[in-house]
Design a protein around this motif. Structure first.
Motif, PDB file in Angstrom:
ATOM      1  N   ALA A 205       0.833  -1.195   0.000  1.00  0.00           N
ATOM      2  CA  ALA A 205       0.000   0.000   0.000  1.00  0.00           C
ATOM      3  C   ALA A 205       0.872   1.252   0.000  1.00  0.00           C
ATOM      4  CB  ALA A 205      -0.916  -0.004   1.226  1.00  0.00           C
ATOM      5  N   VAL A 206       1.991   1.186   0.712  1.00  0.00           N
ATOM      6  CA  VAL A 206       2.910   2.319   0.755  1.00  0.00           C
ATOM      7  C   VAL A 206       3.520   2.525  -0.632  1.00  0.00           C
ATOM      8  CG1 VAL A 206       5.054   3.187   1.759  1.00  0.00           C
ATOM      9  CG2 VAL A 206       3.405   1.957   3.192  1.00  0.00           C
ATOM     10  N   GLU A 207       3.907   1.416  -1.251  1.00  0.00           N
ATOM     11  CA  GLU A 207       4.489   1.505  -2.596  1.00  0.00           C
ATOM     12  C   GLU A 207       3.488   2.099  -3.582  1.00  0.00           C
ATOM     13  OE1 GLU A 207       5.767  -2.479  -3.314  1.00  0.00           O
ATOM     14  OE2 GLU A 207       7.757  -2.119  -2.465  1.00  0.00           O
ATOM     15  N   ALA A 208       2.218   1.676  -3.440  1.00  0.00           N
ATOM     16  CA  ALA A 208       1.203   2.175  -4.358  1.00  0.00           C
ATOM     17  C   ALA A 208       1.055   3.685  -4.214  1.00  0.00           C
ATOM     18  CB  ALA A 208      -0.126   1.476  -4.090  1.00  0.00           C
ATOM     19  N   ALA A 209       1.057   4.170  -2.958  1.00  0.00           N
ATOM     20  CA  ALA A 209       0.868   5.599  -2.733  1.00  0.00           C
ATOM     21  C   ALA A 209       2.040   6.404  -3.288  1.00  0.00           C
ATOM     22  CB  ALA A 209       0.697   5.860  -1.235  1.00  0.00           C
ATOM     23  N   LEU A 210       3.197   5.793  -3.352  1.00  0.00           N
ATOM     24  CA  LEU A 210       4.402   6.523  -3.771  1.00  0.00           C
ATOM     25  C   LEU A 210       4.853   6.138  -5.174  1.00  0.00           C
ATOM     26  CD1 LEU A 210       6.345   6.256  -0.389  1.00  0.00           C
ATOM     27  CD2 LEU A 210       5.270   8.308  -1.327  1.00  0.00           C
ATOM     28  N   ARG A 211       3.951   5.464  -5.938  1.00  0.00           N
ATOM     29  CA  ARG A 211       4.407   4.884  -7.198  1.00  0.00           C
ATOM     30  C   ARG A 211       4.912   5.932  -8.191  1.00  0.00           C
ATOM     31  NH1 ARG A 211      -0.748   5.515  -6.967  1.00  0.00           N
ATOM     32  NH2 ARG A 211      -1.965   6.239  -8.759  1.00  0.00           N
ATOM     33  N   LEU A 212       4.354   7.167  -8.129  1.00  0.00           N
ATOM     34  CA  LEU A 212       4.756   8.185  -9.111  1.00  0.00           C
ATOM     35  C   LEU A 212       6.133   8.761  -8.804  1.00  0.00           C
ATOM     36  CD1 LEU A 212       1.352  10.022  -9.626  1.00  0.00           C
ATOM     37  CD2 LEU A 212       2.449   8.305 -11.096  1.00  0.00           C
ATOM     38  N   VAL A 213       6.592   8.575  -7.587  1.00  0.00           N
ATOM     39  CA  VAL A 213       7.909   9.107  -7.229  1.00  0.00           C
ATOM     40  C   VAL A 213       8.822   7.972  -6.774  1.00  0.00           C
ATOM     41  CG1 VAL A 213       7.113  11.420  -6.674  1.00  0.00           C
ATOM     42  CG2 VAL A 213       7.057   9.643  -4.913  1.00  0.00           C
ATOM     43  N   ALA A 214       8.510   6.754  -7.284  1.00  0.00           N
ATOM     44  CA  ALA A 214       9.218   5.565  -6.807  1.00  0.00           C
ATOM     45  C   ALA A 214      10.734   5.712  -6.925  1.00  0.00           C
ATOM     46  CB  ALA A 214       8.754   4.341  -7.586  1.00  0.00           C
ATOM     47  N   ASP A 215      11.186   6.448  -7.936  1.00  0.00           N
ATOM     48  CA  ASP A 215      12.635   6.598  -8.126  1.00  0.00           C
ATOM     49  C   ASP A 215      13.270   7.463  -7.046  1.00  0.00           C
ATOM     50  OD1 ASP A 215      11.086   8.694  -9.203  1.00  0.00           O
ATOM     51  OD2 ASP A 215      12.816   9.421 -10.352  1.00  0.00           O
ATOM     52  N   GLN A 216      12.441   8.193  -6.277  1.00  0.00           N
ATOM     53  CA  GLN A 216      12.993   9.111  -5.272  1.00  0.00           C
ATOM     54  C   GLN A 216      12.785   8.578  -3.852  1.00  0.00           C
ATOM     55  OE1 GLN A 216      11.031  12.931  -6.419  1.00  0.00           O
ATOM     56  NE2 GLN A 216      10.880  11.870  -8.395  1.00  0.00           N
ATOM     57  N   VAL A 217      12.313   7.332  -3.780  1.00  0.00           N
ATOM     58  CA  VAL A 217      11.907   6.798  -2.475  1.00  0.00           C
ATOM     59  C   VAL A 217      12.704   5.540  -2.136  1.00  0.00           C
ATOM     60  CG1 VAL A 217      10.007   5.694  -1.241  1.00  0.00           C
ATOM     61  CG2 VAL A 217       9.571   7.725  -2.609  1.00  0.00           C
ATOM     62  N   VAL A 218      13.125   5.456  -0.913  1.00  0.00           N
ATOM     63  CA  VAL A 218      13.721   4.214  -0.414  1.00  0.00           C
ATOM     64  C   VAL A 218      12.839   3.709   0.722  1.00  0.00           C
ATOM     65  CG1 VAL A 218      15.752   3.143   0.606  1.00  0.00           C
ATOM     66  CG2 VAL A 218      16.025   5.081  -0.953  1.00  0.00           C
ATOM     67  N   LEU A 219      12.453   2.446   0.655  1.00  0.00           N
ATOM     68  CA  LEU A 219      11.626   1.868   1.718  1.00  0.00           C
ATOM     69  C   LEU A 219      12.422   0.786   2.451  1.00  0.00           C
ATOM     70  CD1 LEU A 219       8.219   1.262  -0.111  1.00  0.00           C
ATOM     71  CD2 LEU A 219       8.901   3.220   1.267  1.00  0.00           C
ATOM     72  N   SER A 220      12.182   0.672   3.720  1.00  0.00           N
ATOM     73  CA  SER A 220      12.736  -0.500   4.401  1.00  0.00           C
ATOM     74  C   SER A 220      11.790  -0.896   5.504  1.00  0.00           C
ATOM     75  CB  SER A 220      14.122  -0.206   4.959  1.00  0.00           C
ATOM     76  OG  SER A 220      14.016   0.619   6.067  1.00  0.00           O
ATOM     77  N   GLU A 221      11.670  -2.194   5.705  1.00  0.00           N
ATOM     78  CA  GLU A 221      10.757  -2.647   6.744  1.00  0.00           C
ATOM     79  C   GLU A 221      11.453  -2.621   8.085  1.00  0.00           C
ATOM     80  OE1 GLU A 221       8.280  -6.137   5.439  1.00  0.00           O
ATOM     81  OE2 GLU A 221       8.481  -4.925   3.620  1.00  0.00           O
ATOM     82  N   LEU A 222      10.805  -2.025   9.043  1.00  0.00           N
ATOM     83  CA  LEU A 222      11.428  -1.844  10.345  1.00  0.00           C
ATOM     84  C   LEU A 222      11.596  -3.180  11.059  1.00  0.00           C
ATOM     85  CD1 LEU A 222       9.694   1.330  11.656  1.00  0.00           C
ATOM     86  CD2 LEU A 222      12.020   1.077  10.832  1.00  0.00           C
ATOM     87  N   ALA A 223      12.663  -3.281  11.809  1.00  0.00           N
ATOM     88  CA  ALA A 223      12.958  -4.458  12.633  1.00  0.00           C
ATOM     89  C   ALA A 223      13.169  -5.686  11.775  1.00  0.00           C
ATOM     90  CB  ALA A 223      11.842  -4.725  13.652  1.00  0.00           C
ATOM     91  N   GLN A 224      13.264  -5.482  10.479  1.00  0.00           N
ATOM     92  CA  GLN A 224      13.396  -6.619   9.599  1.00  0.00           C
ATOM     93  C   GLN A 224      14.736  -7.310   9.810  1.00  0.00           C
ATOM     94  OE1 GLN A 224      14.035  -5.804   5.528  1.00  0.00           O
ATOM     95  NE2 GLN A 224      12.683  -7.430   4.848  1.00  0.00           N
ATOM     96  N   THR A 225      15.789  -6.523   9.941  1.00  0.00           N
ATOM     97  CA  THR A 225      17.116  -7.120  10.063  1.00  0.00           C
ATOM     98  C   THR A 225      17.207  -7.991  11.305  1.00  0.00           C
ATOM     99  OG1 THR A 225      17.755  -5.067  11.072  1.00  0.00           O
ATOM    100  CG2 THR A 225      18.429  -5.407   8.794  1.00  0.00           C
ATOM    101  N   ALA A 226      16.506  -7.574  12.348  1.00  0.00           N
ATOM    102  CA  ALA A 226      16.626  -8.324  13.591  1.00  0.00           C
ATOM    103  C   ALA A 226      15.831  -9.614  13.549  1.00  0.00           C
ATOM    104  CB  ALA A 226      16.161  -7.463  14.757  1.00  0.00           C
ATOM    105  N   SER A 227      14.730  -9.602  12.791  1.00  0.00           N
ATOM    106  CA  SER A 227      13.841 -10.763  12.913  1.00  0.00           C
ATOM    107  C   SER A 227      13.943 -11.693  11.716  1.00  0.00           C
ATOM    108  CB  SER A 227      12.405 -10.291  13.091  1.00  0.00           C
ATOM    109  OG  SER A 227      12.038  -9.553  11.959  1.00  0.00           O
TER     110      SER A 227
END
Lengths: 622, 84
Positions: A205-227
């Motif tokens: 859903a986050v990606e969809a909302a930002l799809r027009l500026v996808a090239d300017q956005v970096v996403l990362s899932e929180l706590a992902q590295t730990a789990s």
């Protein structure tokens, strides 16, 4: 205090302390990165949840523990005293949860406890109780870093409107990408922003909302590295009120009974003129329903199954406390917590197991001095284990203590007037050990504060019997004892044979029945005061069900109807009037006055609404 | 008109759009001591926010509109822009 949330916190808190305790146990065996990470997360979450309530000592202590675990994770500390201190902290948290459950507040003196434990961990508690994490580290979700292009204002983009459209936005920070420099030459139309935000929505859903500026956005899932290591192993779970599952289970049982009515209808239809086709159709429907109901029953049964771990994980702390109060050194091991059994069994086992463990600590395990004198290590080993064996679960409490002397137990039983001399003389070692299950055996004055609370092994045995199980005992003098609880894994369907005797119907579990036979009177051979017959070259003793259930024997027919049952390793022929039916049923344990009725396994409802007693052949004949 | 200088205060009213940014920057230059009153602001373009960040003027009243109040105000309040 936030009363609405407290019950949830108590449930969650227990899970988390259990997890942390389990992880610490793993860590005690050696370095274990996964356990360390998992423990850190558990303590971190626990601290975060505790902060919702007015529990400053708990929050501060957990914070200090979290710091310590953080330092261990980064390799900044490897203090050998850290683990025992952390175990104490987790135990104390568990105790505080007990206090919260009882009275919704911590007992006075919590601050002193906190200071002592914080000192044990070698860290001073942080000054601020209500230290609040930045939201980004406490919440799970998707972290967004959006760096709009410098010319985006010209292109007609409004980065703020774009970020605003992200669903589940919880934390937004806006900063200049580069220093603004000389404000006299400030350019209002060159974008110089970077926006960071957290969204609790799904990544998609986050990606969809930002799809027009996808090239300017970096996403990362929180706590992902730990789990990341544990994500796959996690089972998706759903907390459902136990009553709902019980209701579902009851409805399913009733469906089984209602389904049985179809067989009666089919039989009635068969007797009608031209009814054969209808009867066949009914039987076909019944077969289909049979299969579906069987599957439904199995599925509901599995819903009811829960791992033993939450139960088992309550014991390490209690064992440590009891051992400490008795001045004994115990290495307590728990294994098989992943074994799943019916929730009713899990719930019903706390008291019996606690009693068995206390008994082992109190009576079985010797003091360190005594142990050393007899050439044993000062620390004793106590083990609680579970494993499944077919449709049963075997739970054992094994200690390496002094063991039980059958002769001494026999003398004690004699002294307490539980048996007389002639009975005593007839007892072999195993039977003598069984005397500890007699009511009145362990409530005597010799029992200490701990195990002698008027709850004896007889209570353990009857609690286990109520769950459809049995207790076994093995012991070697000087080597230790094993108490074994054997319980059903599920309250599943049992195949039952319905027989009649003196006009009454009784159920026999088919698993105990080898075959049925007709035996002519002439084939019987008298053996001492009873009779036997020969079945395929084997002599099978006969008993009459009428005798077993205390009814009068009917007039002797020419040919006896015999159910051949396996009792132990031996075959026994049980004379009944007739075998009338076979059916699938859920056997409910007896309740009320009939709880301790000997020889009765339980009861089940028949399709016509009558209650059928299901007999325990092992107990009746054995 | 969404921006106006009222004595010592620059008042933001209604929607502050990208084309208002020039006005805002001009006002900020014109009144170097002016503070910002966002109470009546209903929406703000990123370019306006950027100018606020750049000039780092104190805010005397925050917006009441949902997003501005819940997200923008904390985002700006936490920052002390460095004037270089």
């Amino acid at each position: 205090m936030n009363d609405d949330l407290l019950p949830h916190f108590l449930i969650e808190g227990r899970d988390l302390t259990e997890q942390a305790a389990h992880d610490l146990q793993m860590l005690a065996r050696g370095p274990d990165k996964i356990a360390l990470d998992s423990c850190f997360r558990a303590i971190h979450t626990l601290k975060g949840s505790a902060a919702l309530f007015d529990l400053p000592p708990m929050v501060r202590l957990l914070h200090a523990a979290e710091d310590l675990l953080g330092a261990m994770r980064s390799g900044a500390t490897a203090d050998p005293a850290a683990l025992p201190a952390l175990i104490e902290v987790v135990d104390q948290t568990d105790r505080w949860l007990d206090e919260l459950a009882a009275s919704a507040v911590l007992k006075t003196g919590a601050e002193q406890v906190e200071k002592r434990l914080a000192a044990l961990m070698g860290r001073a508690p942080p000054p601020e109780a209500s230290d609040t994490d930045p939201v980004t580290t406490r919440l799970g979700g998707v972290a967004i870093r959006y760096t709009p292009r410098a010319d985006c204002y010209f292109a007609g983009d409004d980065p703020l409107a774009i970020i605003r459209a992200v669903p589940g936005l919880v934390d937004l920070r806006i900063a200049p990408r580069e220093p603004f420099g000389d404000l006299a030459r400030y350019d209002p139309f060159t974008c110089n922003l970077v926006m960071e935000a957290v969204s609790t929505a799904e990544r998609g859903a986050v990606e969809a909302a930002l799809r027009l500026v996808a090239d300017q956005v970096v996403l990362s899932e929180l706590a992902q590295t730990a789990s990341v290591e544990t994500v796959e192993a996690e089972v998706r779970t759903l907390r459902v009120a136990a009553e709902r599952v019980d209701h579902l289970s009851d409805l399913t049982d009733e469906l089984v009974i209602a389904k049985g009515g179809l067989a009666l209808l089919a039989a009635q239809a068969e007797r009608l003129a031209e009814g054969h086709v209808l009867a066949q159709a009914l039987r076909a429907q019944q077969a289909r329903l049979d299969r579906l109901v069987g599957e439904l029953h199995g599925t509901v049964g599995r819903i009811r199954q829960a791992p033993l771990a939450p139960l088992f994980n309550r014991f390490p702390r209690l064992v440590r406390e009891v051992a400490r109060s008795l001045g004994k050194t115990v290495s307590f091991e728990v294994e098989g917590g992943e074994t799943e059994v019916d929730k009713a069994v899990v719930d019903g086992l706390y008291e019996p197991l606690l009693h068995v463990l206390r008994n082992a600590l109190d009576h079985g395990i010797e003091t360190p001095a005594m142990r050393e004198a007899s050439g044993k290590s000062a620390a004793s080993a106590l083990r609680l284990s579970a494993r499944s064996a077919g449709d049963r679960v075997v739970i054992e409490v094994i200690d390496d203590g002094a063991g039980m002397d059958p002769r001494r137990i026999q003398d004690m039983a004699l002294a307490r007037g539980l048996i007389d001399e002639s009975q005593a003389a007839a007892l072999d070692d195993r039977a003598a050990l069984e005397l500890i299950f007699l009511p009145g055996f362990s409530t005597a004055a010799t029992a200490s504060d701990l195990s002698g609370r008027g709850v004896g092994m007889d209570a353990v045995r009857s609690a286990v019997a109520r769950l459809g199980g049995r207790v076994e005992i093995a012991s070697q003098v000087g080597k230790g004892s094993t108490i074994r609880l054997v319980l059903p894994i599920s309250m599943a369907l049992t195949k039952i044979m319905v027989v009649t005797c003196s006009g009454e119907r009784f159920g026999l579990a088919i698993e105990g029945v080898a075959e049925t036979a007709r035996v002519a009177i002439g084939q019987l051979t008298p053996v001492r005061d009873t009779e036997a017959f020969v079945l395929r070259d084997q002599v099978v003793p006969l008993v009459h069900l009428a005798d077993l259930v205390g009814a009068s024997r009917p007039t002797r027919p020419e040919v006896l109807r015999v159910v051949v049952a396996k009792v132990g390793d031996e075959s026994v022929g049980i004379v009944v009037d007739a075998v009338v039916d076979r059916l699938d049923a859920t056997i409910r344990p007896m309740s009320g006055l009939l709880v301790n009725a000997p020889g009765v396994n339980g009861s089940t409802l028949l399709a016509d609404g009558t209650v059928l007693m299901v007999l325990d052949l092992q107990e009746l004949v054995g | 008109m969404s921006l106006r200088l009222d004595g010592d205060v620059i008042r933001f009213e209604g929607q502050c759009r990208v084309e208002d940014t020039e006005t805002l920057v001009a006002l900020l230059h014109k009144a170097p001591e002016a503070k910002l009153d966002l109470a009546a602001c209903q929406g703000m373009h990123a370019a306006v926010v950027q100018a606020m960040l750049a000039f780092g003027r104190p805010v005397v009243a925050w917006p009441t509109e949902g997003f501005l109040k819940d997200h923008l105000a904390p985002a700006l309040a936490g920052l002390r822009p460095t004037k270089l």
